[in-house]
Design a protein around this motif. Structure first.
Motif, short mmCIF file in Angstrom:
data_model
loop_
_atom_site.label_atom_id
_atom_site.label_comp_id
_atom_site.label_asym_id
_atom_site.label_seq_id
_atom_site.Cartn_x
_atom_site.Cartn_y
_atom_site.Cartn_z
N HIS A 143 9.34 126.20 44.98
CA HIS A 143 8.32 125.44 44.27
C HIS A 143 6.93 125.91 44.70
O HIS A 143 6.29 125.32 45.58
CB HIS A 143 8.51 123.95 44.51
CG HIS A 143 9.83 123.43 44.05
ND1 HIS A 143 10.30 123.58 42.76
CD2 HIS A 143 10.81 122.77 44.73
CE1 HIS A 143 11.50 123.04 42.66
NE2 HIS A 143 11.83 122.56 43.84
N VAL A 144 6.47 126.97 44.07
CA VAL A 144 5.24 127.66 44.46
C VAL A 144 4.02 126.75 44.40
O VAL A 144 3.19 126.76 45.33
CB VAL A 144 5.04 128.93 43.59
CG1 VAL A 144 3.72 129.61 43.93
CG2 VAL A 144 6.20 129.89 43.78
N GLU A 145 3.87 125.97 43.35
CA GLU A 145 2.69 125.11 43.24
C GLU A 145 2.67 124.05 44.35
O GLU A 145 1.61 123.69 44.85
CB GLU A 145 2.61 124.45 41.86
CG GLU A 145 2.34 125.45 40.74
CD GLU A 145 1.09 126.30 40.99
OE1 GLU A 145 0.04 125.74 41.35
OE2 GLU A 145 1.16 127.54 40.82
N ILE A 146 3.82 123.57 44.73
CA ILE A 146 3.89 122.60 45.82
C ILE A 146 3.58 123.28 47.14
O ILE A 146 2.86 122.73 47.98
CB ILE A 146 5.25 121.88 45.83
CG1 ILE A 146 5.37 121.03 44.57
CG2 ILE A 146 5.42 121.03 47.10
CD1 ILE A 146 6.70 120.38 44.37
N VAL A 147 4.09 124.48 47.33
CA VAL A 147 3.76 125.25 48.54
C VAL A 147 2.25 125.40 48.66
O VAL A 147 1.67 125.15 49.72
CB VAL A 147 4.46 126.64 48.52
CG1 VAL A 147 3.88 127.56 49.58
CG2 VAL A 147 5.96 126.47 48.70
N LYS A 148 1.60 125.77 47.57
CA LYS A 148 0.14 125.92 47.58
C LYS A 148 -0.55 124.61 47.92
O LYS A 148 -1.49 124.58 48.72
CB LYS A 148 -0.36 126.43 46.22
CG LYS A 148 0.02 127.86 45.91
CD LYS A 148 -0.47 128.23 44.51
CE LYS A 148 -0.03 129.60 44.09
NZ LYS A 148 -0.47 129.91 42.71
#
Length: 145
Positions: free
Chosen positions: A114-119
């Motif tokens: 979950h890239v957006e959550i990682v960011k």
């Protein structure tokens, strides 16, 4: 009085079935119901309205369950960005670790891709170098993607 015995978990024959033929007793059913009504359950299912209601009633945004999971762990692992942001805005500690695995929400989001959550977690100050119980950093957990 048979109902009374069932409610105490002494007679779970009425609750047989479930995954793999496992017999589910009333206690497990009540625990599941309690979880679904909790902030963690709302975060898991991305029920923002319920989350806001619970937070406004004073439920701590980083309350932990018996295994050390917080609502942020559940939301991050399941890809619920709005739930993550709401929890962070309400004081969730971004680097709280689970008890056994020592995983943070960043580990869980990275593992799930979950890239957006990682960011978002990194912007909130998540420790990108923190190792879990296996000695792996969030970036190592994302390696399978």
């Amino acid at each position: 009085m048979d109902n009374h015995r069932s409610l105490q978990g002494h007679d779970s024959s009425c609750c047989s079935g479930g995954a793999g033929g496992r017999s589910w007793g009333v206690a497990e059913g009540l625990e599941e119901l309690d979880f679904r009504k909790s902030l963690a359950g709302a975060a898991l299912s991305n029920d923002i309205s319920r989350m806001r209601q619970l937070l406004s009633r004073g439920v701590a945004a980083d309350i932990t369950d018996a295994n050390g999971y917080t609502p942020l762990h559940y939301a991050a692992r399941n890809g619920h960005l709005d739930a993550c942001l709401l929890l962070l805005q309400n004081g969730a500690q971004v680097d709280k670790c689970t008890r056994a695995g020592k995983a943070t929400s960043l580990h869980r989001a990275a593992y799930a891709g979950h890239v957006e959550i990682v960011k978002a977690l990194i912007r909130a100050g998540a420790d990108v170098l923190r190792q879990d119980a296996d000695g792996l950093r969030p970036v190592d957990r994302a390696g399978h993607i």
